[in-house]
Design a protein around this motif. Structure first.
Motif, PDB file in Angstrom:
ATOM      1  N   ASP A   4       8.200 -20.265  22.784  1.00 24.00           N
ATOM      2  CA  ASP A   4       6.860 -20.842  22.105  1.00 24.00           C
ATOM      3  C   ASP A   4       6.689 -22.250  22.715  1.00 24.00           C
ATOM      4  OD1 ASP A   4       4.745 -21.661  20.928  1.00 24.00           O
ATOM      5  OD2 ASP A   4       5.444 -20.683  18.858  1.00 24.00           O
ATOM      6  N   TYR A   5       6.080 -22.601  23.756  1.00 21.54           N
ATOM      7  CA  TYR A   5       5.952 -23.796  24.499  1.00 21.54           C
ATOM      8  C   TYR A   5       5.342 -24.767  23.840  1.00 21.54           C
ATOM      9  CZ  TYR A   5       8.724 -22.034  28.338  1.00 21.54           C
ATOM     10  OH  TYR A   5       9.652 -21.470  29.049  1.00 21.54           O
ATOM     11  N   SER A   6       4.031 -24.321  23.059  1.00 23.10           N
ATOM     12  CA  SER A   6       3.428 -25.147  21.915  1.00 23.10           C
ATOM     13  C   SER A   6       4.270 -25.885  20.928  1.00 23.10           C
ATOM     14  CB  SER A   6       2.180 -24.596  21.463  1.00 23.10           C
ATOM     15  OG  SER A   6       1.368 -25.204  20.450  1.00 23.10           O
ATOM     16  N   LYS A   7       5.126 -24.615  20.434  1.00 19.36           N
ATOM     17  CA  LYS A   7       5.950 -25.213  19.372  1.00 19.36           C
ATOM     18  C   LYS A   7       7.090 -26.328  19.894  1.00 19.36           C
ATOM     19  CE  LYS A   7       9.303 -23.502  15.764  1.00 19.36           C
ATOM     20  NZ  LYS A   7       9.999 -24.677  15.767  1.00 19.36           N
ATOM     21  N   ASN A   8       7.649 -25.957  21.154  1.00 18.19           N
ATOM     22  CA  ASN A   8       8.625 -26.903  21.877  1.00 18.19           C
ATOM     23  C   ASN A   8       7.981 -28.133  22.025  1.00 18.19           C
ATOM     24  OD1 ASN A   8      10.653 -27.668  23.467  1.00 18.19           O
ATOM     25  ND2 ASN A   8      10.408 -26.239  24.906  1.00 18.19           N
ATOM     26  N   TYR A   9       6.847 -28.307  22.450  1.00 17.60           N
ATOM     27  CA  TYR A   9       6.130 -29.194  22.700  1.00 17.60           C
ATOM     28  C   TYR A   9       5.837 -30.364  21.461  1.00 17.60           C
ATOM     29  CZ  TYR A   9       2.226 -32.750  24.056  1.00 17.60           C
ATOM     30  OH  TYR A   9       1.495 -33.714  24.230  1.00 17.60           O
ATOM     31  N   ASN A  10       5.492 -29.674  20.296  1.00 11.77           N
ATOM     32  CA  ASN A  10       5.118 -30.259  19.175  1.00 11.77           C
ATOM     33  C   ASN A  10       6.472 -30.713  18.558  1.00 11.77           C
ATOM     34  OD1 ASN A  10       2.401 -30.164  19.273  1.00 11.77           O
ATOM     35  ND2 ASN A  10       2.490 -27.941  18.437  1.00 11.77           N
ATOM     36  N   LEU A  12       9.422 -31.401  20.091  1.00 15.13           N
ATOM     37  CA  LEU A  12      10.016 -32.575  21.005  1.00 15.13           C
ATOM     38  C   LEU A  12       9.281 -33.895  20.512  1.00 15.13           C
ATOM     39  CD1 LEU A  12      10.787 -30.581  24.136  1.00 15.13           C
ATOM     40  CD2 LEU A  12      12.361 -31.875  22.648  1.00 15.13           C
ATOM     41  N   THR A  13       7.782 -33.679  20.259  1.00 15.53           N
ATOM     42  CA  THR A  13       7.176 -34.883  20.079  1.00 15.53           C
ATOM     43  C   THR A  13       7.655 -35.597  18.989  1.00 15.53           C
ATOM     44  OG1 THR A  13       5.065 -34.107  21.234  1.00 15.53           O
ATOM     45  CG2 THR A  13       4.882 -35.837  19.746  1.00 15.53           C
ATOM     46  N   LYS A  14       7.742 -34.789  17.830  1.00 16.94           N
ATOM     47  CA  LYS A  14       8.313 -35.170  16.572  1.00 16.94           C
ATOM     48  C   LYS A  14       9.811 -35.790  16.830  1.00 16.94           C
ATOM     49  CE  LYS A  14       9.318 -33.742  11.791  1.00 16.94           C
ATOM     50  NZ  LYS A  14      10.565 -32.785  11.529  1.00 16.94           N
ATOM     51  N   GLY A  17       9.571 -38.997  18.278  1.00 15.78           N
ATOM     52  CA  GLY A  17       9.163 -40.071  17.419  1.00 15.78           C
ATOM     53  C   GLY A  17      10.349 -40.468  16.615  1.00 15.78           C
ATOM     54  N   GLU A  18      11.174 -39.517  16.111  1.00 20.80           N
ATOM     55  CA  GLU A  18      12.297 -40.134  15.172  1.00 20.80           C
ATOM     56  C   GLU A  18      13.430 -40.802  15.845  1.00 20.80           C
ATOM     57  OE1 GLU A  18      13.788 -36.426  13.408  1.00 20.80           O
ATOM     58  OE2 GLU A  18      12.094 -35.693  12.591  1.00 20.80           O
ATOM     59  N   LEU A  19      13.592 -40.211  17.324  1.00 24.64           N
ATOM     60  CA  LEU A  19      14.426 -41.238  18.112  1.00 24.64           C
ATOM     61  C   LEU A  19      13.966 -42.383  18.361  1.00 24.64           C
ATOM     62  CD1 LEU A  19      17.306 -41.107  19.581  1.00 24.64           C
ATOM     63  CD2 LEU A  19      15.813 -40.080  21.458  1.00 24.64           C
ATOM     64  N   GLY A  20      12.699 -42.820  18.556  1.00 18.42           N
ATOM     65  CA  GLY A  20      11.905 -44.005  18.722  1.00 18.42           C
ATOM     66  C   GLY A  20      12.146 -44.822  17.562  1.00 18.42           C
ATOM     67  N   ALA A  21      12.425 -44.309  16.476  1.00 18.15           N
ATOM     68  CA  ALA A  21      12.583 -45.217  15.238  1.00 18.15           C
ATOM     69  C   ALA A  21      13.970 -45.768  14.970  1.00 18.15           C
ATOM     70  CB  ALA A  21      12.268 -44.327  13.941  1.00 18.15           C
ATOM     71  N   ILE A  65       8.939 -28.893  31.178  1.00 17.16           N
ATOM     72  CA  ILE A  65       8.109 -27.844  31.431  1.00 17.16           C
ATOM     73  C   ILE A  65       6.816 -27.915  30.313  1.00 17.16           C
ATOM     74  CG2 ILE A  65       7.595 -25.478  31.954  1.00 17.16           C
ATOM     75  CD1 ILE A  65      10.481 -25.392  33.324  1.00 17.16           C
ATOM     76  N   ALA A  66       7.383 -27.971  29.138  1.00 18.76           N
ATOM     77  CA  ALA A  66       6.349 -27.876  28.218  1.00 18.76           C
ATOM     78  C   ALA A  66       5.389 -29.155  28.264  1.00 18.76           C
ATOM     79  CB  ALA A  66       6.891 -27.670  26.721  1.00 18.76           C
ATOM     80  N   PHE A  67       5.995 -30.146  28.291  1.00 18.76           N
ATOM     81  CA  PHE A  67       5.205 -31.381  28.391  1.00 18.76           C
ATOM     82  C   PHE A  67       4.341 -31.468  29.629  1.00 18.76           C
ATOM     83  CE2 PHE A  67       7.381 -33.201  24.976  1.00 18.76           C
ATOM     84  CZ  PHE A  67       6.765 -34.078  24.306  1.00 18.76           C
ATOM     85  N   HIS A  68       4.810 -31.094  30.932  1.00 19.16           N
ATOM     86  CA  HIS A  68       4.007 -31.398  32.020  1.00 19.16           C
ATOM     87  C   HIS A  68       2.995 -30.202  32.537  1.00 19.16           C
ATOM     88  CE1 HIS A  68       5.840 -35.280  32.790  1.00 19.16           C
ATOM     89  NE2 HIS A  68       7.041 -34.772  32.817  1.00 19.16           N
ATOM     90  N   VAL A  69       3.141 -28.906  31.750  1.00 23.78           N
ATOM     91  CA  VAL A  69       2.134 -27.807  31.997  1.00 23.78           C
ATOM     92  C   VAL A  69       1.092 -28.389  31.008  1.00 23.78           C
ATOM     93  CG1 VAL A  69       1.413 -25.660  31.238  1.00 23.78           C
ATOM     94  CG2 VAL A  69       3.541 -25.983  32.419  1.00 23.78           C
ATOM     95  N   HIS A  70       1.323 -28.807  29.959  1.00 27.54           N
ATOM     96  CA  HIS A  70       0.174 -29.411  28.885  1.00 27.54           C
ATOM     97  C   HIS A  70      -0.317 -30.497  29.373  1.00 27.54           C
ATOM     98  CE1 HIS A  70      -0.937 -31.919  25.447  1.00 27.54           C
ATOM     99  NE2 HIS A  70      -1.221 -30.793  24.950  1.00 27.54           N
TER     100      HIS A  70
END
Length: 116
Positions: A4-10, A12-14, A17-21, A65-70
């Motif tokens: 599920d690449y959409s789930k993977n994208y979402n 990883l985005t989350k 964000g947590e790592l960024g904190a 792959i998920a990020f760059h296809v998106h």
């Protein structure tokens, strides 16, 4: 091989964000690099996203792959341009890139359905 690449994208985005904190300077530096690298110049953002996708396939990075296809789709790449990018990645990366190219094609199908 269904992922599920959409789930993977979402997801990883989350997580990013947590790592960024936790390491804000590092993530800010990476985000600044990404923004500068992908911005319009002699090459369009779309072209740069397609290049990034080709690299993601050859280095076998599911999340990339998920990020760059998106992001290629968001930047205006057509399905045909993404499929041709997969072909170039396969030529450069051989058998392993063929497997990950198939996964990129699967991601494309998932993101195209979501945008319809």
């Amino acid at each position: 091989m269904i992922k599920d690449y959409s789930k993977n994208y979402n997801d990883l985005t989350k997580l990013m964000g947590e790592l960024g904190a936790r390491i804000p300077s590092t993530i800010k530096g990476f985000n600044d690099l990404h923004k500068a690298s992908i911005s319009e110049g002699a090459l369009t953002t779309k072209t740069k996203e397609l290049i990034a996708l080709g690299i993601a396939i050859t280095v076998r990075c599911d999340g990339c792959i998920a990020f760059h296809v998106h992001d290629a789709l968001i930047s205006g790449a057509s399905s045909e341009e993404i499929i041709e990018t997969i072909g170039v990645a396969v030529m450069m990366g051989g058998g392993p890139a063929l497997v990950y190219g198939c996964q990129a094609m699967e991601a494309l199908g998932q993101f195209v359905v979501l945008e319809s």
